[in-house]
Design a protein around this motif. Sequence first.
Motif, mmCIF file in Angstrom:
data_model
loop_
_atom_site.group_PDB
_atom_site.id
_atom_site.type_symbol
_atom_site.label_atom_id
_atom_site.label_comp_id
_atom_site.label_asym_id
_atom_site.label_seq_id
_atom_site.Cartn_x
_atom_site.Cartn_y
_atom_site.Cartn_z
ATOM 1 N N PRO A 16 67.569 83.516 79.254
ATOM 2 C CA PRO A 16 66.103 83.541 79.184
ATOM 3 C C PRO A 16 65.515 84.706 78.400
ATOM 4 O O PRO A 16 64.314 84.816 78.285
ATOM 5 N N TRP A 17 66.327 85.597 77.846
ATOM 6 C CA TRP A 17 65.762 86.749 77.130
ATOM 7 C C TRP A 17 64.931 86.306 75.942
ATOM 8 O O TRP A 17 63.939 86.935 75.623
ATOM 9 N N ALA A 23 57.421 85.220 75.090
ATOM 10 C CA ALA A 23 56.255 85.285 75.973
ATOM 11 C C ALA A 23 55.499 86.595 75.835
ATOM 12 O O ALA A 23 54.280 86.621 75.922
ATOM 13 N N PHE A 24 56.204 87.681 75.608
ATOM 14 C CA PHE A 24 55.521 88.967 75.506
ATOM 15 C C PHE A 24 55.243 89.361 74.060
ATOM 16 O O PHE A 24 54.386 90.199 73.806
ATOM 17 N N GLY A 25 55.940 88.760 73.117
ATOM 18 C CA GLY A 25 55.669 89.026 71.712
ATOM 19 C C GLY A 25 54.487 88.226 71.196
ATOM 20 O O GLY A 25 53.750 88.679 70.309
ATOM 21 N N MET A 26 54.299 87.038 71.742
ATOM 22 C CA MET A 26 53.182 86.185 71.317
ATOM 23 C C MET A 26 51.819 86.837 71.538
ATOM 24 O O MET A 26 51.001 86.875 70.618
ATOM 25 N N PRO A 27 51.536 87.361 72.738
ATOM 26 C CA PRO A 27 50.220 87.989 72.908
ATOM 27 C C PRO A 27 50.011 89.156 71.951
ATOM 28 O O PRO A 27 48.910 89.336 71.426
ATOM 29 N N GLY A 109 47.821 84.810 78.965
ATOM 30 C CA GLY A 109 47.959 84.151 80.269
ATOM 31 C C GLY A 109 49.384 83.731 80.548
ATOM 32 O O GLY A 109 49.889 83.887 81.670
ATOM 33 N N ARG A 110 50.057 83.232 79.535
ATOM 34 C CA ARG A 110 51.469 82.853 79.709
ATOM 35 C C ARG A 110 52.335 84.074 79.988
ATOM 36 O O ARG A 110 53.245 84.028 80.805
ATOM 37 N N ALA A 111 52.065 85.163 79.290
ATOM 38 C CA ALA A 111 52.843 86.385 79.502
ATOM 39 C C ALA A 111 52.644 86.905 80.928
ATOM 40 O O ALA A 111 53.612 87.288 81.596
ATOM 41 N N LEU A 112 51.403 86.911 81.394
ATOM 42 C CA LEU A 112 51.135 87.354 82.763
ATOM 43 C C LEU A 112 51.790 86.435 83.787
ATOM 44 O O LEU A 112 52.331 86.895 84.798
#
Length: 158
Positions: A16-17, A23-27, A109-112
């Motif tokens: 899942p990395w 998920a955290f790079g997109m925002p 929102g996805r990252a959170l």
Amino acid sequence: MGDDGFVSVLPLNDAPWRSRVLAFGMPLAVASGLFAGAVLWLEGSRHVAHAAWFAVAIVGLIFSSIDLVKELCHGRFGIDPLALLSIIGALVVRELLAAAIISVMLASGRALEQWASRRARRELESLLTRVPKTAHLVSGADMRSEEHTSELQSRQYL
């Protein structure tokens, strides 16, 4: 420290990395595009600002579409259709800033959500490690024995 002497930031054997990086790079990426568009707008480069916001909106549109298909394949129906329609609607009426803002909101929102899910899973696993493995069973007058919790039956006094 890994076998090669280097500190491993992201475990390569952890599948899942990639999704965590995404998920955290997109925002960060879409917020950077939104910010760059705002700076360009304030400098007077309106067409370049619109191009930056359009790029952010397209990135949000693509990832929203991908997530929508994934959710529908799993039989779930979340917020993605609404976000997808909002981005499309904003692009149709040429409100590129609004489409970019929706993309930033969706990505953050996805990252959170992913962060909260991982934290909740970690806390639940921590609780499960603290579950008692044995119990003191009372049988008769002050007769106590230690039993494994898997061998206990209902209505026994502990």
